[in-house]
Design a protein around this motif. Structure first.
Motif, PDB file in Angstrom:
ATOM      1  N   HIS A   1      -2.003 -25.724 -12.005  1.00 24.31           N
ATOM      2  CA  HIS A   1      -2.695 -25.057 -13.120  1.00 24.31           C
ATOM      3  C   HIS A   1      -3.481 -23.843 -12.626  1.00 24.31           C
ATOM      4  N   CYS A   2      -2.926 -23.158 -11.622  1.00 22.78           N
ATOM      5  CA  CYS A   2      -3.620 -22.011 -11.026  1.00 22.78           C
ATOM      6  C   CYS A   2      -2.615 -20.898 -10.766  1.00 22.78           C
ATOM      7  N   PRO A   3      -2.185 -20.172 -11.814  1.00 18.42           N
ATOM      8  CA  PRO A   3      -1.165 -19.122 -11.659  1.00 18.42           C
ATOM      9  C   PRO A   3      -1.730 -17.818 -11.106  1.00 18.42           C
ATOM     10  N   VAL A   4      -2.108 -17.831  -9.841  1.00 16.27           N
ATOM     11  CA  VAL A   4      -2.656 -16.633  -9.207  1.00 16.27           C
ATOM     12  C   VAL A   4      -1.887 -16.349  -7.920  1.00 16.27           C
ATOM     13  N   ILE A   5      -1.970 -15.087  -7.476  1.00 17.18           N
ATOM     14  CA  ILE A   5      -1.300 -14.681  -6.247  1.00 17.18           C
ATOM     15  C   ILE A   5      -2.109 -13.553  -5.614  1.00 17.18           C
ATOM     16  N   SER A   6      -2.052 -13.462  -4.301  1.00 18.54           N
ATOM     17  CA  SER A   6      -2.764 -12.394  -3.611  1.00 18.54           C
ATOM     18  C   SER A   6      -1.991 -11.088  -3.727  1.00 18.54           C
TER      19      SER A   6
END
Length: 308
Positions: free
Chosen positions: A86-91
């Motif tokens: 539940h954490c749709p993030v990317i660097s």
């Protein structure tokens, strides 16, 4: 580097915000990924284990399967993890890496489909010279050329996103992965400039392969029409049918995504349309070939008979 460090993370759009749909999406993407891996690995194993399939046609088919594994592995595992956490993030670095791999595998997919059309053109229109033209060295050069053209397209995209340093205030990606279009939007281009860049790169690396495929099949159809043998025509259509099906699937879903992104202003709708392009072709390609190709089916039966 200072501007890069000012973008701590980028946020993907979620395919659905309904909590009840998250397990369904997780199972769907996981099933499609396993199916794609199984099908493409089966094609590679079949071609490598049967000496009758050590021909240019099946060499390019196994290469296409390898590229399809890389193509779907660029996006789907990340989606599965994002749904589960539940954490749709990317660097920032991860975003550029994903975009780079996506461009390379997508371009190689397109180029290999063109090379396979050329292979069928030589086999049907110049059968007496086929072995001389499509020798191992030529096949290796065509494969290497496809990879080098993919790198050229990647470099053109990197040149286009040099203005990324101006977008420290933008942290949202309107898709479920870092595609070229999304990264161009991050580069702080206005809509008109973004569309011009997309059109120029697309015209160079989409029209070129499509033109090659159309030319090859124009010559093939002309050669078939001049043939008086009905059995020869049937065999030719059977040989080319699988490749044409994959070409229509790949470019059909790609055009669908392009037009849907141009006509629709809903990021979630564009993300759903992108699933058809990034997941469906790599998943269905091996099954299209295995179900329509007699040589592949015969080789599969031999493998199964030895295994059991």
């Amino acid at each position: 580097m200072q501007n890069t460090a000012s973008v701590p993370e980028l946020h993907f759009i979620q395919l659905s915000e309904d909590p009840d749909l998250q397990p369904v999406l997780f199972g769907l993407f996981l099933s499609m990924y396993i199916l794609a891996l199984f099908g493409n690995l089966l094609i590679i194993l079949t071609v490598s284990s049967d000496s009758h399939l050590h021909t240019p046609m099946y060499f390019f088919l196994s290469s296409l399967s390898m590229v399809d594994i890389g193509f779907i592995s660029t996006t789907v595992p990340r989606v599965i993890v994002d749904i589960q956490t539940h954490c749709p993030v990317i660097s920032y670095v991860g975003c550029l890496t994903q975009m780079s791999l996506f461009i390379i595998f997508a371009c190689m997919d397109s180029m290999l489909l063109t090379v396979m059309a050329f292979d069928r053109f030589v086999a049907i229109c110049h059968p007496l010279h086929y072995q001389a033209i499509m020798n191992p060295s030529c096949c290796g050069v065509l494969l290497l050329g496809s990879f080098l053209l993919s790198l050229v397209e990647l470099l053109l995209h990197y040149v286009s996103i040099l203005k990324f340093s101006n977008c420290a205030h933008i942290t949202d990606i309107s898709n479920f992965f870092c595609g070229p279009s999304e990264v161009l939007k991050l580069a702080n281009f206005d809509t008109a400039t973004n569309n011009i860049v997309r059109f120029c790169i697309g015209a160079l690396f989409a029209l070129l392969p499509v033109s090659g495929i159309i030319f090859s099949y124009f010559k093939i159809v002309s050669s078939i029409m001049r043939s008086s043998s009905s059995s020869g025509k049937q065999k030719t259509f059977s040989t080319c049918g699988s490749h044409l099906s994959i070409v229509c699937l790949f470019y059909g879903t790609g055009l669908g995504v392009y037009f849907s992104s141009s006509l629709s202003h809903s990021p979630r709708s564009n993300a759903v349309a992108s699933v058809m392009y990034t997941v469906v072709p790599p998943m269905l390609n091996p099954f299209i070939y295995s179900l329509r190709n007699k040589d592949i089916k015969t080789a599969l039966r031999k493998i199964l008979s030895r295994a059991f």
